[in-house]
Enzyme design. Sequence first.
Site, PDB file in Angstrom:
ATOM      1  N   GLY A  55       0.844  -1.196   0.000  1.00  0.00           N
ATOM      2  CA  GLY A  55       0.000   0.000   0.000  1.00  0.00           C
ATOM      3  C   GLY A  55       0.873   1.236   0.000  1.00  0.00           C
ATOM      4  N   CYS A  57       5.233  -6.137   1.609  1.00  0.00           N
ATOM      5  CA  CYS A  57       5.580  -4.718   1.569  1.00  0.00           C
ATOM      6  C   CYS A  57       4.906  -3.957   2.717  1.00  0.00           C
ATOM      7  CB  CYS A  57       5.249  -4.133   0.187  1.00  0.00           C
ATOM      8  SG  CYS A  57       6.017  -2.533  -0.079  1.00  0.00           S
ATOM      9  N   TYR A  58       3.945  -3.089   2.435  1.00  0.00           N
ATOM     10  CA  TYR A  58       3.256  -2.402   3.546  1.00  0.00           C
ATOM     11  C   TYR A  58       2.657  -3.434   4.504  1.00  0.00           C
ATOM     12  CZ  TYR A  58       0.210   0.760   6.106  1.00  0.00           C
ATOM     13  OH  TYR A  58      -0.392   1.476   7.099  1.00  0.00           O
ATOM     14  N   HIS A 108       7.775  -7.647  -3.668  1.00  0.00           N
ATOM     15  CA  HIS A 108       6.467  -8.026  -4.205  1.00  0.00           C
ATOM     16  C   HIS A 108       6.545  -9.347  -4.971  1.00  0.00           C
ATOM     17  CE1 HIS A 108       4.124  -4.337  -3.372  1.00  0.00           C
ATOM     18  NE2 HIS A 108       5.325  -3.809  -3.321  1.00  0.00           N
ATOM     19  N   GLU A 163       4.142 -10.954  -6.149  1.00  0.00           N
ATOM     20  CA  GLU A 163       3.025 -11.089  -7.093  1.00  0.00           C
ATOM     21  C   GLU A 163       3.329 -10.554  -8.480  1.00  0.00           C
ATOM     22  OE1 GLU A 163       3.360  -9.079  -4.559  1.00  0.00           O
ATOM     23  OE2 GLU A 163       2.136  -7.265  -4.630  1.00  0.00           O
ATOM     24  N   VAL A 212     -17.102 -11.555 -24.877  1.00  0.00           N
ATOM     25  CA  VAL A 212     -16.836 -12.809 -24.170  1.00  0.00           C
ATOM     26  C   VAL A 212     -17.725 -12.947 -22.934  1.00  0.00           C
ATOM     27  CG1 VAL A 212     -15.048 -14.188 -23.037  1.00  0.00           C
ATOM     28  CG2 VAL A 212     -14.427 -12.616 -24.855  1.00  0.00           C
ATOM     29  N   ASP A 213     -17.809 -11.881 -22.144  1.00  0.00           N
ATOM     30  CA  ASP A 213     -18.484 -12.009 -20.852  1.00  0.00           C
ATOM     31  C   ASP A 213     -19.956 -12.388 -21.001  1.00  0.00           C
ATOM     32  OD1 ASP A 213     -16.042 -11.093 -20.105  1.00  0.00           O
ATOM     33  OD2 ASP A 213     -16.699  -9.060 -19.662  1.00  0.00           O
ATOM     34  N   LYS A 257     -10.936 -11.674 -16.001  1.00  0.00           N
ATOM     35  CA  LYS A 257     -11.209 -11.853 -17.425  1.00  0.00           C
ATOM     36  C   LYS A 257     -10.617 -13.162 -17.982  1.00  0.00           C
ATOM     37  CE  LYS A 257     -12.680  -9.782 -21.256  1.00  0.00           C
ATOM     38  NZ  LYS A 257     -13.934  -9.039 -21.384  1.00  0.00           N
TER      39      LYS A 257
END
Length: 541
Positions: free
Chosen positions: A80, A107-108, A197, A199, A254-255, A397
């Site tokens: 954050g 991190c944060y 990080h 991710e 698509v959705d 998605k």
Amino acid sequence: MMFRSCARRPTTGRRSDLRVAEDVIMSDRILIIDFGSQVTQLIARRVRESGVYCEVHPFNKVTGESLAAFAPKAIILSGGPASVLDIDTPRAADEVFDFGVPVLGICYGQQTMVEQLGGEVQTSDHREFGRAQVRVTEECAIFDGIWHVGAEEQVWMSHGDRVVRLPEGFRVVGTSDGAPYAAIANDERCFYAVQFHPEVVHTPHGAELLKNFTHGVAGCRGDWTMAAFREQEIAKVRKQVGDGRVICGLSGGVDSSVVAVLLHEAIGDQLTCVFVDTGMMRMGEADEVVKLFRDHYNISLVHRDATDLFLGKLDGVSDPEQKRKIIGATFIDVFDEEANNVGGADFLAQGTLYPDVIESVSFHGGPSVTIKSHHNVGGLPERMNMALVEPLRELFKDEVRELGRELGLPESFVGRHPFPGPGLAIRMPGDITREKLDILRKADAIYLEEIRNAGLYDKIWQAFAVLLPVQTVGVMGDARTYDNVCALRAVTSTDGMTADFYHYDMEFLGRAANRIINEVRGINRVVYDITSKPPGTIEWE
Ligand code: XMP
């Protein structure tokens, strides 16, 4: 060395919500507590990619009660922008650390974990932004099988503050030049925290590290597959809808296609789809939609050609926001009319996705500014007095695409580039006429054909042509031309929120431009848009 799993069930609380209880039976759940990092959603994506269901909740909505209701098998604290050294900055609810499940701070998230558990964080002169090296100093459960003692590993850092003293029970397992406590562990409580990080892709082993936490430490089974999700959602929809009637707006994207096929599988003839042709669709789009859904899937489909109505209302309008508003309102009117024509419905199905649902945390106060009024069918449920069915609410998605494949939708639909609700109207600065629409449709079709021929379609998030209200002089044969400019756009992106322009080779661009100029009467010049987002947006309006 293998580490024991810390997996255990929460010791407190009751699951108050029936829906949650059912989901828990289907799969393990990870709770990601959001402190406002730009990349929190990436944590969720990495966890889901490893087959574990997770949700992102804002830090200020997580309480002892909500934890008990969600029943996570482990908790991840995101990064954050704030500093734990400032007053009134976010903290995790104390219950997070008393809940009896493993916690990973990023991190944060690391800094608040350390501070809340009695350690110390300071502002550092040695800030780290971007790539950094972590030296692995001790073995640790989250490094299992990937990082070994003595190795230097690449990570991605973005921090000014850093931990300078550990809380009791913690040990340091990795250090970097700017963060002496780059990775720390409390094995007894199954608390882990990293300054970097994991991710983001710039931490090459980050996904495995997260998997070590979710699978190795927390004991998640990784059984959250699209096949399981499909069964779960079908059961949920049947339960929600009962013998009611459902109406679903199909756009050809698509959705909405995935929603329609999933619902058809769940409730068969109780579903009616409505496809509103605004007259601003791409070449052949309306036919493809009708063929696939009516003829192939045998779904009850109303196809309304509302071209005259839309173009009539847009006559002479060139302001982008006005265009969007007119299209949105007209769409609702037409949809409403068609819904009444089929005798109304109890439910409206929408392809809402998880990124639309995540409540993002803002530290700056106030709502974010409206860049564009997105056109969707918001406003319909109240007006038509219908409840919403949103079976994709929990998906990203790429997961929707996977679900589409699972449901047997053809690749040509599943892999489609996104197409905005207002259609070609927002790819045509200035007023909208049938003639311009025809020109744009042809140019766009040629451009996409060239992209497919070059094998580039799946490498690009979105590509399209834009017709500019600018005329330039050209020469074709021996004659002077004075025609419009066509801009080509192609971007890569993961979610449409940010995007980079696609780096074609010049030969490709030359080929596409040549064909457009030669084959489309009305265009005599082609340019390529090299604007990324930000500062640009993907669409031109
Ligand atoms: P922008 O232009 O805002 O677009 O960078 C981001 C993504 O959203 C799509 N888009 C829309 N989709 N209704 C939609 O359903 C809309 O009004 C709309 N406007 C933009 C755009 O195509 C891109 O994928």
